[in-house]
Every structure is written in C-alpha cells, then in structure tokens.
Motif scaffolding. Sequence first.
Motif, short mmCIF file in Angstrom:
data_model
loop_
_atom_site.label_atom_id
_atom_site.label_comp_id
_atom_site.label_asym_id
_atom_site.label_seq_id
_atom_site.Cartn_x
_atom_site.Cartn_y
_atom_site.Cartn_z
N GLN A 1 0.67 -1.26 0.08
CA GLN A 1 -0.08 0.02 0.07
C GLN A 1 1.13 1.23 0.00
N ILE A 2 1.98 1.35 0.69
CA ILE A 2 2.88 2.38 0.77
C ILE A 2 3.40 2.66 -0.55
N GLU A 3 3.79 1.62 -1.24
CA GLU A 3 4.46 1.75 -2.52
C GLU A 3 3.62 2.28 -3.58
N SER A 4 2.17 1.64 -3.24
CA SER A 4 1.16 2.31 -4.35
C SER A 4 0.70 3.76 -4.16
N LEU A 5 0.79 4.29 -2.79
CA LEU A 5 0.80 5.70 -2.47
C LEU A 5 1.75 6.56 -3.14
N TYR A 6 3.00 6.02 -3.19
CA TYR A 6 4.06 6.93 -3.41
C TYR A 6 4.04 6.66 -5.00
N GLN A 7 3.73 5.85 -5.60
CA GLN A 7 3.39 5.93 -6.98
C GLN A 7 2.50 6.92 -7.41
N SER A 8 1.23 6.81 -6.81
CA SER A 8 0.26 8.06 -7.13
C SER A 8 0.77 9.25 -6.68
N MET A 9 1.39 9.56 -5.82
CA MET A 9 2.13 10.92 -5.52
C MET A 9 3.21 11.23 -6.67
N GLN A 10 3.80 10.19 -7.18
CA GLN A 10 4.77 10.61 -8.31
C GLN A 10 3.98 11.05 -9.37
N GLN A 11 2.98 10.63 -9.57
CA GLN A 11 1.96 11.01 -10.83
C GLN A 11 1.66 12.56 -10.39
N SER A 12 1.21 12.77 -9.20
CA SER A 12 0.75 14.13 -9.05
C SER A 12 2.11 15.12 -9.30
N LEU A 13 3.16 14.80 -8.81
CA LEU A 13 4.43 15.58 -9.13
C LEU A 13 4.59 15.87 -10.43
N VAL A 14 4.53 14.63 -11.26
CA VAL A 14 4.57 14.81 -12.68
C VAL A 14 3.69 15.78 -13.37
N SER A 15 2.32 15.92 -13.05
CA SER A 15 1.49 16.90 -13.29
C SER A 15 1.93 18.23 -12.95
N ARG A 16 2.11 18.42 -11.84
CA ARG A 16 2.52 19.59 -11.25
C ARG A 16 3.95 20.09 -11.80
N LEU A 17 4.78 19.29 -12.21
CA LEU A 17 5.84 19.64 -12.75
C LEU A 17 5.76 20.29 -14.38
N LEU A 18 4.84 19.34 -14.98
CA LEU A 18 4.53 20.01 -16.30
C LEU A 18 3.73 21.23 -16.40
N ARG A 19 3.01 21.55 -15.36
CA ARG A 19 2.20 22.88 -15.42
C ARG A 19 3.31 23.99 -14.95
N ARG A 20 4.29 23.69 -14.12
CA ARG A 20 5.29 24.54 -13.88
C ARG A 20 6.07 24.99 -15.19
N LEU A 21 6.48 23.93 -15.87
CA LEU A 21 7.44 24.04 -16.94
C LEU A 21 6.76 24.85 -18.09
N THR A 22 5.36 24.74 -18.24
CA THR A 22 4.71 25.55 -19.25
C THR A 22 4.00 26.64 -18.89
N ALA A 23 4.47 27.16 -17.57
CA ALA A 23 3.95 28.57 -17.12
C ALA A 23 4.28 29.75 -18.03
N ALA A 24 3.40 30.78 -17.96
CA ALA A 24 3.92 31.98 -18.65
C ALA A 24 5.32 32.67 -18.49
N ASP A 25 5.61 32.67 -17.23
CA ASP A 25 6.92 33.33 -16.60
C ASP A 25 8.08 32.27 -17.27
N VAL A 26 7.94 31.01 -17.33
CA VAL A 26 8.98 30.28 -17.87
C VAL A 26 9.00 30.65 -19.45
N ARG A 27 7.98 30.75 -20.02
CA ARG A 27 8.24 31.10 -21.53
C ARG A 27 8.85 32.43 -21.79
N THR A 28 8.59 33.39 -20.82
CA THR A 28 8.96 34.69 -21.03
C THR A 28 10.76 34.52 -20.56
#
Length: 219
Positions: free
Chosen positions: A150-177
Amino acid sequence: MQIAPQRPQRFPARWLLRAASLAAVMLLAACGFALRGVTPLPFDTLYVGIADNTRFGADIRRALRAASPNTRLVDQPDQAQAILQQVHSRRTLREVSLNAQGRVEEYELGIDFTFRLITNKGLAILPDTTLSVYREMPYDDQVVQAKQGQIESLYQSMQQSLVSRLLRRLTAADVRTAAEAAARGESDPDAPVFDPNAAPSDTGPETWQTPGSPGTGSW
C-alpha cells in the motif's frame, strides 16, 4: 364518448441544451480537437537529466511528449535549448499518531522533488524549485506485508501528482518569458551559472524498511 388525442410529449429545454452541447463536443472530437490542461513547451529541444530507467523519469518524458509533441527530447545536454535537471529527490515516512500501546497508527508519506531548468550554457530559465506532496496512511503492524504494498502504491500515485505539477510549472507563462529572454541573450550578468552536465545529488530512494527498524523514516 370521445377520447381527446394525446398531445405530443415535449422535452424540457434543459434536456435540449444538454443534447446540443453533447453534439458539439462530439463534433469537435471528430475534427481532431481536444481540451488541453497545459500549453506546449517554449523550446524545440529539451534534455531531461532524470534517469529514464526509473518510473518517475519515464512518466516525465511521456507527459512532456504528450503536452508538447513538437519539442524533441535529446540524449545530450549540448544538443538541447533547455535542460531539466533534478537537484534533489527524497521520500519521507513520518509517524503521525500512536495508539495507547505506543504503536504507530498513522504515517505521513512525503516526496520532496527539487529541480531547475537551464540553458545549454548553464543560464537559469527557472531556478531551483521544490515541489512537495504528502499523504497520510493508517498503519497496522499486524499486516506489515500488505502495508508495504500500500505504501509503494501511494508513492507511485504521489509521483504522478508531481509529474502533473512539474509539467504545469514548465509550461507557465513566466517560464516562457524567461526562455525567450535567454534566447535573445538578455540574462542577468550577476545570475549564477550552472553546470549543464551536473549529475543529480540524490538519484533515488532507499528501500523501504519495516517501521521500527534502523533507518526507518526516510527513503
């Protein structure tokens, strides 16, 4: 005795509106349109300094290709306009509550991921940034084996959340500027310069240990 003819049943206006909306969505899908949660990356080539033989690294690359199909992921830092570097990655396992016997009833799982985005000359587009995610999990020391899974499954789910947040950060307007300014050579002369070939300081988690054994509390 005459029976009055039944009047045709009329659909409420809201059902007609829903039907029209559904038809519009289906038409857009047929034409190749899709809703996007992020915008494409502001550069043509990118080097990802996170091991691709890990699930986290593979998930990041898959998300980048899906969000920005025109950005090519290259194999060497000097081939890229931008470099995504992992600075630090750490998993934590913290006791949250104990029962009357002093046994752990609940743990808090955490992941801290620090990264930076730089040019192939080492100039920062996005300086060191830390993304953190936490989850709480009830624990029973009578079923340790099941809790490990269960712990490993939770960590995998948390990593997926991090991937989504990382992607949003990399594509933010200030990064483009910032990326456009770096491409024009408009960088701060006093800003630090990073090594484009630097290896991450922490490449992965340690093996999870049974709570109560030496080393418990971190990955």
